[in-house]
Design a protein around this motif. Structure first.
Motif, PDB file in Angstrom:
ATOM      1  N   TYR A   1       0.825  -1.197   0.000  1.00  0.00           N
ATOM      2  CA  TYR A   1       0.000   0.000   0.000  1.00  0.00           C
ATOM      3  C   TYR A   1       0.863   1.252   0.000  1.00  0.00           C
ATOM      4  CZ  TYR A   1       0.705   0.639   5.062  1.00  0.00           C
ATOM      5  OH  TYR A   1       1.253   0.837   6.297  1.00  0.00           O
TER       6      TYR A   1
ATOM      7  N   HIS B   1       1.490   4.799   1.563  1.00  0.00           N
ATOM      8  CA  HIS B   1       1.215   5.394   2.868  1.00  0.00           C
ATOM      9  C   HIS B   1       1.534   6.879   2.848  1.00  0.00           C
ATOM     10  CE1 HIS B   1       1.889   5.644   7.438  1.00  0.00           C
ATOM     11  NE2 HIS B   1       0.604   5.667   7.183  1.00  0.00           N
ATOM     12  N   ASP B   2       0.499   7.670   3.061  1.00  0.00           N
ATOM     13  CA  ASP B   2       0.616   9.123   3.146  1.00  0.00           C
ATOM     14  C   ASP B   2      -0.339   9.535   4.265  1.00  0.00           C
ATOM     15  OD1 ASP B   2       0.992  11.810   2.777  1.00  0.00           O
ATOM     16  OD2 ASP B   2       0.183  11.872   0.740  1.00  0.00           O
ATOM     17  N   PRO B   3       0.147   9.598   5.528  1.00  0.00           N
ATOM     18  CA  PRO B   3      -0.713   9.827   6.679  1.00  0.00           C
ATOM     19  C   PRO B   3      -1.718  10.956   6.458  1.00  0.00           C
ATOM     20  CG  PRO B   3       1.522   9.438   7.409  1.00  0.00           C
ATOM     21  CD  PRO B   3       1.567   9.556   5.907  1.00  0.00           C
ATOM     22  N   GLY B   4      -2.978  10.656   6.778  1.00  0.00           N
ATOM     23  CA  GLY B   4      -4.052  11.619   6.597  1.00  0.00           C
ATOM     24  C   GLY B   4      -4.699  11.543   5.231  1.00  0.00           C
ATOM     25  N   GLU B   5      -3.973  11.051   4.243  1.00  0.00           N
ATOM     26  CA  GLU B   5      -4.492  10.898   2.885  1.00  0.00           C
ATOM     27  C   GLU B   5      -4.703   9.429   2.552  1.00  0.00           C
ATOM     28  OE1 GLU B   5      -5.353  13.262   0.536  1.00  0.00           O
ATOM     29  OE2 GLU B   5      -5.099  14.706   2.150  1.00  0.00           O
ATOM     30  N   TRP B   6      -3.641   8.645   2.710  1.00  0.00           N
ATOM     31  CA  TRP B   6      -3.666   7.210   2.434  1.00  0.00           C
ATOM     32  C   TRP B   6      -3.102   6.503   3.651  1.00  0.00           C
ATOM     33  CZ3 TRP B   6      -5.948   5.259  -1.814  1.00  0.00           C
ATOM     34  CH2 TRP B   6      -6.165   6.117  -2.880  1.00  0.00           C
ATOM     35  N   ASP B   7      -3.991   6.091   4.542  1.00  0.00           N
ATOM     36  CA  ASP B   7      -3.554   5.410   5.752  1.00  0.00           C
ATOM     37  C   ASP B   7      -3.540   3.896   5.555  1.00  0.00           C
ATOM     38  OD1 ASP B   7      -3.097   7.694   7.376  1.00  0.00           O
ATOM     39  OD2 ASP B   7      -5.247   7.951   7.559  1.00  0.00           O
ATOM     40  N   GLN B   8      -3.079   3.207   6.563  1.00  0.00           N
ATOM     41  CA  GLN B   8      -2.900   1.761   6.492  1.00  0.00           C
ATOM     42  C   GLN B   8      -4.233   1.025   6.380  1.00  0.00           C
ATOM     43  OE1 GLN B   8      -0.320  -0.021   9.462  1.00  0.00           O
ATOM     44  NE2 GLN B   8      -1.841  -1.617   9.745  1.00  0.00           N
TER      45      GLN B   8
END
Length: 71
Positions: A50, A52-59
């Motif tokens: 996956y 991972h872009d915290p706040g946008e693309w989380d786990q």
């Protein structure tokens, strides 16, 4: 006749055979890395990954969610 080159392409293998928690993470602005996460239950023959872009693309979570396992 075409040959299917994907292992376990129809998810026919029993997840108990080889299920793993291995996942490849592609962090925003960083180098990809491989780790193990308990929320990931990767089926035999597959690799979970996956972005991972915290706040946008989380786990996300990955697992066997057939109706008989998750009501």
């Amino acid at each position: 006749m075409a040959v299917n080159l994907l292992e376990n392409s129809g998810f026919e293998a029993d997840w108990g055979e080889e299920s793993s928690h291995r996942v490849v993470v592609f962090p925003a602005g960083g180098d990809p890395y491989e780790t193990e996460l308990g929320e990931f239950h990767t089926p035999p023959g597959w690799v979970s990954w996956y972005h991972h872009d915290p706040g946008e693309w989380d786990q996300p979570e990955v697992g066997d969610i057939r109706r008989e396992h998750v009501p």
